[in-house]
Design a protein around this motif. Structure first.
Motif, short mmCIF file in Angstrom:
data_model
loop_
_atom_site.label_atom_id
_atom_site.label_comp_id
_atom_site.label_asym_id
_atom_site.label_seq_id
_atom_site.Cartn_x
_atom_site.Cartn_y
_atom_site.Cartn_z
N THR A 185 32.05 -13.20 30.82
CA THR A 185 30.97 -13.78 30.00
C THR A 185 30.10 -12.67 29.43
O THR A 185 29.77 -12.67 28.24
CB THR A 185 30.14 -14.76 30.86
N VAL A 186 29.72 -11.71 30.28
CA VAL A 186 28.86 -10.62 29.81
C VAL A 186 29.64 -9.72 28.84
O VAL A 186 29.06 -9.23 27.85
CB VAL A 186 28.27 -9.83 31.00
N HIS A 187 30.91 -9.52 29.10
CA HIS A 187 31.75 -8.79 28.12
C HIS A 187 31.60 -9.45 26.75
O HIS A 187 31.39 -8.78 25.74
CB HIS A 187 33.22 -8.82 28.58
N ASN A 188 31.69 -10.77 26.72
CA ASN A 188 31.59 -11.47 25.45
C ASN A 188 30.18 -11.37 24.86
O ASN A 188 30.02 -11.29 23.65
CB ASN A 188 31.98 -12.94 25.61
N GLY A 189 29.16 -11.37 25.74
CA GLY A 189 27.79 -11.20 25.25
C GLY A 189 27.65 -9.85 24.54
O GLY A 189 27.08 -9.75 23.45
N ILE A 190 28.20 -8.81 25.16
CA ILE A 190 28.16 -7.47 24.53
C ILE A 190 28.95 -7.51 23.22
O ILE A 190 28.53 -6.93 22.21
CB ILE A 190 28.72 -6.41 25.51
N GLU A 191 30.06 -8.23 23.26
CA GLU A 191 30.90 -8.39 22.04
C GLU A 191 30.07 -9.01 20.90
O GLU A 191 30.09 -8.53 19.76
CB GLU A 191 32.09 -9.28 22.42
N TYR A 192 29.31 -10.05 21.23
CA TYR A 192 28.47 -10.70 20.22
C TYR A 192 27.47 -9.70 19.62
O TYR A 192 27.26 -9.65 18.42
CB TYR A 192 27.66 -11.85 20.85
N ALA A 193 26.79 -8.93 20.51
CA ALA A 193 25.77 -7.99 20.04
C ALA A 193 26.40 -6.91 19.16
O ALA A 193 25.86 -6.57 18.10
CB ALA A 193 25.04 -7.37 21.23
N ASP A 194 27.54 -6.41 19.58
CA ASP A 194 28.20 -5.34 18.84
C ASP A 194 28.66 -5.85 17.47
O ASP A 194 28.47 -5.18 16.44
CB ASP A 194 29.40 -4.84 19.66
N MET A 195 29.26 -7.05 17.44
CA MET A 195 29.74 -7.61 16.17
C MET A 195 28.57 -7.82 15.21
O MET A 195 28.66 -7.50 14.02
CB MET A 195 30.44 -8.96 16.42
N SER A 236 36.80 -4.23 11.67
CA SER A 236 35.80 -4.49 10.61
C SER A 236 36.21 -3.73 9.35
O SER A 236 36.13 -4.25 8.23
CB SER A 236 34.40 -4.08 11.05
N GLY A 237 36.64 -2.48 9.51
CA GLY A 237 37.11 -1.68 8.38
C GLY A 237 38.28 -2.35 7.69
O GLY A 237 38.31 -2.50 6.46
N LYS A 238 39.23 -2.83 8.49
CA LYS A 238 40.43 -3.46 7.91
C LYS A 238 40.07 -4.75 7.17
O LYS A 238 40.57 -5.01 6.09
CB LYS A 238 41.45 -3.77 9.02
N VAL A 239 39.21 -5.54 7.81
CA VAL A 239 38.81 -6.83 7.21
C VAL A 239 38.15 -6.57 5.85
O VAL A 239 38.44 -7.24 4.85
CB VAL A 239 37.84 -7.55 8.18
N LEU A 240 37.25 -5.58 5.81
CA LEU A 240 36.51 -5.32 4.57
C LEU A 240 37.41 -4.77 3.46
O LEU A 240 37.11 -4.92 2.27
CB LEU A 240 35.35 -4.35 4.85
N GLN A 241 38.52 -4.17 3.83
CA GLN A 241 39.43 -3.61 2.83
C GLN A 241 40.44 -4.64 2.32
O GLN A 241 41.15 -4.37 1.35
CB GLN A 241 40.18 -2.41 3.43
N ALA A 242 40.52 -5.81 2.99
CA ALA A 242 41.56 -6.79 2.64
C ALA A 242 41.22 -7.55 1.35
O ALA A 242 40.07 -7.92 1.12
CB ALA A 242 41.75 -7.78 3.79
N THR A 243 42.24 -7.78 0.55
CA THR A 243 42.09 -8.49 -0.74
C THR A 243 42.77 -9.85 -0.66
O THR A 243 43.86 -9.97 -0.11
CB THR A 243 42.74 -7.65 -1.86
N ASP A 244 42.11 -10.85 -1.23
CA ASP A 244 42.68 -12.21 -1.26
C ASP A 244 43.82 -12.25 -2.28
O ASP A 244 43.60 -11.95 -3.47
CB ASP A 244 41.56 -13.19 -1.64
N PRO A 245 45.03 -12.63 -1.85
CA PRO A 245 46.15 -12.61 -2.79
C PRO A 245 45.99 -13.59 -3.95
O PRO A 245 46.49 -13.35 -5.04
CB PRO A 245 47.37 -12.98 -1.93
N ASP A 246 45.25 -14.69 -3.76
CA ASP A 246 45.10 -15.68 -4.84
C ASP A 246 44.12 -15.23 -5.92
O ASP A 246 44.35 -15.47 -7.10
CB ASP A 246 44.58 -17.02 -4.26
N THR A 247 43.03 -14.61 -5.51
CA THR A 247 41.96 -14.31 -6.47
C THR A 247 41.81 -12.83 -6.78
O THR A 247 41.13 -12.45 -7.73
CB THR A 247 40.61 -14.79 -5.91
N GLY A 248 42.39 -12.00 -5.92
CA GLY A 248 42.24 -10.55 -6.10
C GLY A 248 40.88 -10.05 -5.64
O GLY A 248 40.55 -8.87 -5.78
N LYS A 249 40.07 -10.97 -5.07
CA LYS A 249 38.74 -10.56 -4.61
C LYS A 249 38.80 -10.12 -3.14
O LYS A 249 39.74 -10.51 -2.42
CB LYS A 249 37.76 -11.73 -4.70
N PRO A 250 37.79 -9.37 -2.68
CA PRO A 250 37.77 -9.04 -1.25
C PRO A 250 37.70 -10.34 -0.43
O PRO A 250 36.89 -11.21 -0.72
CB PRO A 250 36.48 -8.24 -1.07
#
Ligand code: 6PG
Length: 467
Positions: A185-195, A236-250
């Motif tokens: 549970t505390v691992h996840n709490g730290i996960e929330y804060a970090d995210m 987070s880096g990977k997510v931000l670099q991903a492009t939507d195939p339908d619209t070409g937008k991030p």
């Protein structure tokens, strides 16, 4: 036919992945599922690993197929389904058998279930499993509660299937009854804060800096090679670099700004408060997710509430990176304080450095920082406080200024930075020997005659308010 060494009940994403991981490590695994039609496709997809998997449609056959004393891992929804399963399975088990709840259960429930099962000489293990589907399949971090008897049964299997940090298995028996689920549970709490802290830095770059998503992603990718090296920065880096195939937008620009949550972050904040602590960074992250769901209110409020902001001078990238390091240290330190408070309260004797060690690989919060925190926790820091360990103090000395500048930028620009600012407020509170609660004590005494202690005399006093 020889009997299985372990049973896995529940062939959803996590249960399937764990069963395959065990089979891959050469263990004989009995498997079953409430919906029996899931079983055959699972075995088909297991390919050559099917030789180590023993499917059963009926619960009775599944149980008979496991060697005694049995170990059975349940990967089913936590809460009522687990209680129903305990009622169903108890008459079918023998003294000395262990059942494991590998879900994100509330540790209070785990404590009750352990006590209930112990009456029948049965063992109940609450086990936190972190790392998502890929972790479960190839090496999760696991936080194990329950009895020594159960740990002796489980240890060879769990050590084999766990993630390894430089050869060290990221799994351990952390304490009795609910200790494993509490640590998760505390691992996840730290996960929330970090995210949330990462999301706040993203917000500054996007809203104050006007940076496009991909550029922020590139920056995070670079940070992942430095002191922020971690799974959460990497993805987070990977997510931000991903492009939507339908619209070409991030892709990230197309996702609704409404975060879900299943409860573990909230439990961390609640348990911290119950233990006389405040995991303020975690609480801020939980609050940020809750407010995110109030989209309609935010839509209306955006045009109605004045911002009265000053132009934001976006701190440079080095400052943003360093601020995130400081916030990450402080978020983790709060998590370890909650663990210590719970360990004292429930008499668990939690081994803090070991917890940091088993989080170094496999789990969602894995990072290079955790290796440093493990060393710092082993160094017997003053007052048992992680942030007072010399190595961590040095890191804060060189990063807290950046956190201050970044929080200032967020505040002056009206960009909410709840986790970054909560972390900094906690840091400033804990390093202030004489704070301002002398006034709180006076106020309490004024309206409720609660009394106060004085600096210059011993005893309990009241103020001259009525004079
Ligand atoms: C993990 C994760 C995992 C999951 C949580 C958090 O350690 O593998 O923490 O357990 O992501 O359920 O979920 P919420 O963000 O939905 O609360």
């Amino acid at each position: 036919m020889s009997k299985a060494q372990i049973g896995v009940y529940g062939l959803g994403t996590m249960g399937s992945a764990l069963a395959l991981n065990m089979a891959d490590n050469g263990f004989q695994v009995a498997v079953t599922n409430r919906e029996v039609d899931w079983i055959a496709p699972f075995i088909m997809e297991a390919g050559t690993l099917a030789k180590n998997l023993h499917p059963h449609d009926a619960l009775e056959d599944f149980i008979k197929g496991i060697k005694t004393p049995r170990v059975i891992l349940f990967m089913i929804p936590s809460g009522a389904p687990m209680d129903m399963m305990i009622d169903t399975i108890t008459p079918l088990l023998d003294a000395g058998d262990t059942i494991i709840d590998g879900g994100n259960a509330n540790f209070h429930d785990t404590r009750k279930r352990s006590a209930q099962m112990a009456k029948n000489d049965l063992h109940f293990v609450g086990m936190g499993v972190s790392g998502g589907e890929s972790g479960a399949r190839h090496g999760p971090s696991m936080m194990v509660g329950g009895t020594n008897h159960s740990w002796t049964q489980l240890k060879p299997i769990l050590q084999a299937i766990s993630a390894k940090f430089q050869g060290d298995p990221c799994v351990d028996h952390l304490g009795p009854d609910g200790a494993g689920h509490f640590v998760k549970t505390v691992h996840n709490g730290i996960e929330y804060a970090d995210m949330q802290a990462i999301a706040e830095i993203y917000a500054l770059l996007r809203d104050a800096g006007g940076w496009p998503a991909a550029k922020i992603g590139d920056l995070f990718e670079g940070w992942n090679d430095g002191a922020l090296h971690s799974y959460l920065i990497e993805i987070s880096g990977k997510v931000l670099q991903a492009t939507d195939p339908d619209t070409g937008k991030p892709v990230v620009d197309l996702i609704l700004d409404q975060a879900g949550q299943k409860g573990t972050g909230r439990w961390t904040a609640i348990e911290a408060l119950k233990l006389g602590q405040s995991a303020s960074a975690v609480e801020a992250a939980v609050g940020a997710r809750s407010w995110s769901s109030e989209e309609a209110t935010r839509e209306v409020a955006q045009s109605l509430l004045a911002a009265d902001t000053s132009p934001t001078n976006l701190p440079d990238a080095d400052d943003l990176e360093t601020a995130l390091i400081a916030a990450r240290i402080l978020g983790h330190a709060q998590g370890f304080r909650v663990l210590q408070a719970a360990s004292d309260e429930y008499d668990w004797s939690l081994d803090m450095p070991r917890i940091a060690e088993i989080w170094r690989a496999g789990c969602i919060i894995r990072s290079s920082l955790l290796d440093d925190l493990a060393d710092a926790l082993r160094s017997d820091p003053p007052q048992g406080e992680l942030i007072l360990a010399p190595a961590i103090r040095t890191r804060l000395e060189t990063s807290i200024g950046a956190l201050r500048r970044v929080v200032t930028a967020g505040i002056s620009g009206g960009i909410p930075v709840p986790v970054l600012s909560a972390s900094l407020a906690w840091y400033d509170s804990i390093r202030t020997a004489r704070g301002s609660t002398n006034l709180i004590q006076a106020q309490r005494d004024f309206f409720g005659e609660h009394g106060f202690k004085r600096l210059d005399k011993s005893g309990n006093f009241h103020g001259p308010w009525k004079a």
